[in-house]
Design an enzyme around this catalytic site. Sequence first.
Site, PDB file in Angstrom:
ATOM      1  CG  ASP A 321    -116.765 -10.552  12.002  1.00 14.48           C
ATOM      2  OD1 ASP A 321    -116.180 -11.380  12.726  1.00 14.48           O
ATOM      3  OD2 ASP A 321    -116.167  -9.902  11.131  1.00 14.48           O
TER       4      ASP A 321
HETATM    5  C1  BGC Z   1    -113.073 -11.367  11.685  1.00 15.06           C
HETATM    6  C2  BGC Z   1    -113.697 -12.525  10.935  1.00 15.06           C
HETATM    7  C3  BGC Z   1    -113.303 -13.820  11.583  1.00 15.06           C
HETATM    8  C4  BGC Z   1    -113.716 -13.793  13.030  1.00 15.06           C
HETATM    9  C5  BGC Z   1    -113.374 -15.056  13.760  1.00 15.06           C
HETATM   10  C6  BGC Z   1    -113.318 -11.446  13.169  1.00 15.06           C
HETATM   11  O1  BGC Z   1    -112.583 -10.510  13.877  1.00 15.06           O
HETATM   12  O2  BGC Z   1    -113.575 -10.157  11.169  1.00 15.06           O
HETATM   13  O3  BGC Z   1    -113.289 -12.488   9.595  1.00 15.06           O
HETATM   14  O4  BGC Z   1    -113.881 -14.891  10.895  1.00 15.06           O
HETATM   15  O5  BGC Z   1    -113.045 -12.719  13.679  1.00 15.06           O
HETATM   16  O6  BGC Z   1    -112.026 -15.223  13.846  1.00 15.06           O
END
Ligand code: BGC
Length: 794
Positions: A321
């Site tokens: 993530d």
């Molecule tokens: C989120 C993810 C997301 C990523 C990219 C993160 O803050 O938890 O679900 O895919 O950002 O946007």
Amino acid sequence: MITSVLAPPFAIAFRLQVRRALLIKTSFPENAMNRLRVYLSFSLIGPLLCGVAQAQAPTASNDTDRANALLKQMTTEEKIGQLNQPLYLKLPIPSVKTDPVSYEDRVRRGEVGSFLFLTDPKEINRLQKIAMTEQRLHIPILFGFDVIHGFDTEFPVPLAMAASWDPAMAEQAQGIAAEEAGHAGVRWSFAPMLDIARDPRWGRISEGAGEDPYLGAAMARAQVRGFQGRPENPRPFMATLKHFAGYGAAEGGRDYDAAYISEERMQNVYLPPFRAGVEAGAGTVMSAYMDLNNVPASGNLHLLQEILRKQLNFKGFVVSDAFAVGSLVTQGFAENAKDAALRGATAGVNMDMGSATYLEQMKALLDEGHLTESQLDDLVRPILAAKYRLRLFDHPYADATEQTHSEMLAKHRPTARTAAARSAVLLRNEGALLPLAKTTKRIAVIGPLGNSKGDMNGPWSLTAKAEDTVSVFEGIRAKLPDSHVEYAEGVQIAKTFPSSFDDFIGPKLEKPWSPEEADRRMKSALKLAGNSDAVIMTLGELSGMDFEYASRSSLSLPGKQQELLEKIQSLGKPVVLLLFTTRPLDLSWASEHIPAIMDCYFGGTEAGNAVADLLVGDAVPGGKLPVTWPRSVGQVEIYYAHTNSHKPYDSADFTSRYWDISTSPLYPFGYGLSYSTFSISDLHLSAKTAPLDGSITATVTVANTGARAADEVVQLYLHQRFGSASRPVRELKGFRRVTLLPGQKQEISFPIGREERNYWSAAKDGWVIEPSDFDVWVGNNSQAELHDTFSLLQ
Ligand code: BGC
């Protein structure tokens, strides 16, 4: 450097990333010199030595062979570059500075395996061209984005799609999203989100399929097939199963907070959707942010190796993530950035989203012998193989034109409208107030969500344009041109503590009204309602309230919406409450005083038209709740598949209960009304006993006993009465959504085989199928009463 522990990991990590990038340039000139040398050797000497070294068009028999062949041509630095996924985003957060190295240079140097957040096809093609022509091996960039529930056309948010209990529709919607994103050059979605969520305080409940592993697994499978196509008809697009794993169990419902999950719960509740997604062939998995049993998920060997690679047999690649590799330091797990890179890499995180920790630290780890070249190859190989599978080497470019957006919308609006109508859940309909007569003369649409377009798109609708979206007010006006339809906002809603996302994601927040303005708006809404024949209340939450970094402590209607609702109700007009929210809200008062209540979630581009269809009966609600609806926040966590523990909830005494409110939910899991009526009868089991390995079939007849063609969702629940562990009082083990004409009947059969009966037993430390007596219920919600039993014999 000390960062505030209250800042969101996204922001903290972004700051860390920037700081690291700056440190490299300023405090460590040696490092900068090395970089320059590396760059020079790549850009000048490289081509001389290697001639026209190129990634060959695929000649090997499969993608992994091609990846291996390419790996042989790559330098260590080029391999590390493939593990790096920078953000293509200038975050409008004051403390966040951008990478001092330009995107172009990063690409030229081969330091970008993938970009996150770039969706403009022209810019995608410009950078891709640099990769394909100026970078030594011409390895295409994989552009990834949060294509969560649409791209040009927004579909209902994932929780709403789950409320449709219609996996085929979810598959179709994600297929459309992949088609639209693919035109823009985005070939990889960070969806589906598969986190089981049993705490509505957690804003990200909106992104998953709710509380149940069986429904979650069905929606997971469907979405992966939608994004990636079926094996017989594959689509050059990749899905991500996220957030691996247990992110939805955040303590206190606070986003990003730690999760403590027993092996039993992990295996039986949190993993089934991931297992289904892996089996459906998902190309990537995203490792979660939070601490799982005190080991951060993105550095968790047990989770990423033992469970994901060995038990689930996942063969694709893992992306962290955002900033999660860098955050291993913040989380008090890794000693420093180098240690974070080592821990992320050895746990099996292939791609580092956003933190650049691999890019900056991995070479030293190899030079110092902490990581081997062969370990590095193992990390890079599945990324390259994915690029081959996506045919990126042959088709690296976006093909969208100026017209594509409107063409996509025109083509996909009808499906989006159907999807939004099929997702709504009718919770109450006293005196058959709904559907409204099309001849209703004066209709008042009241509430802060009634004329909003951006909110209807829902959270994670970053590429949607609000102007394309149909508001509820517009939808009703268009549906009833002969009626007098007027709108008043009545009250405003806002978060007490705004989030850093509010400034750049979702609709812009309005300036707060002055007390005088608030009073005037309330009065004018009451006046409008008083002069109408029917009032449509449009209440709920702003889309940004049901999002990442958007947890809340209460489930009340935010702001003065409850006051507005009560005042309107006291006028004595027929009132319909349309809810726009994904988390269940506290409806204890409304459920007794407002005759018609429909949960419309956030329906996407066609939300307003779908709501209008439902209001007048051109569409009939058939959705069912994918989460148990609590009476109040004090009941959280509440879910139907609990065990009996000490005594059943309905025992005469000493049962698990509160002394101030009932233990039962306001609306049970699987619940939802229709404008028609149905009977589900004649439960028949193919046998009353079966051998341990055998299968039994449960058959029922569902009949439409009302006057309208409508849908019913027939649900089968199972309970094992005894065994090596106590089992939930009921577990969903089959469902089917059917459409029946008035008077029409259909027989439906559900297999109850090994799959439906096996579970992970803490007592046996493994998967078991046990001899026992079983209860079977079939009906249209988790409190179904049609019942029979069977036994499994040793
Ligand atoms: C989120 C993810 C997301 C990523 C990219 C993160 O803050 O938890 O679900 O895919 O950002 O946007």
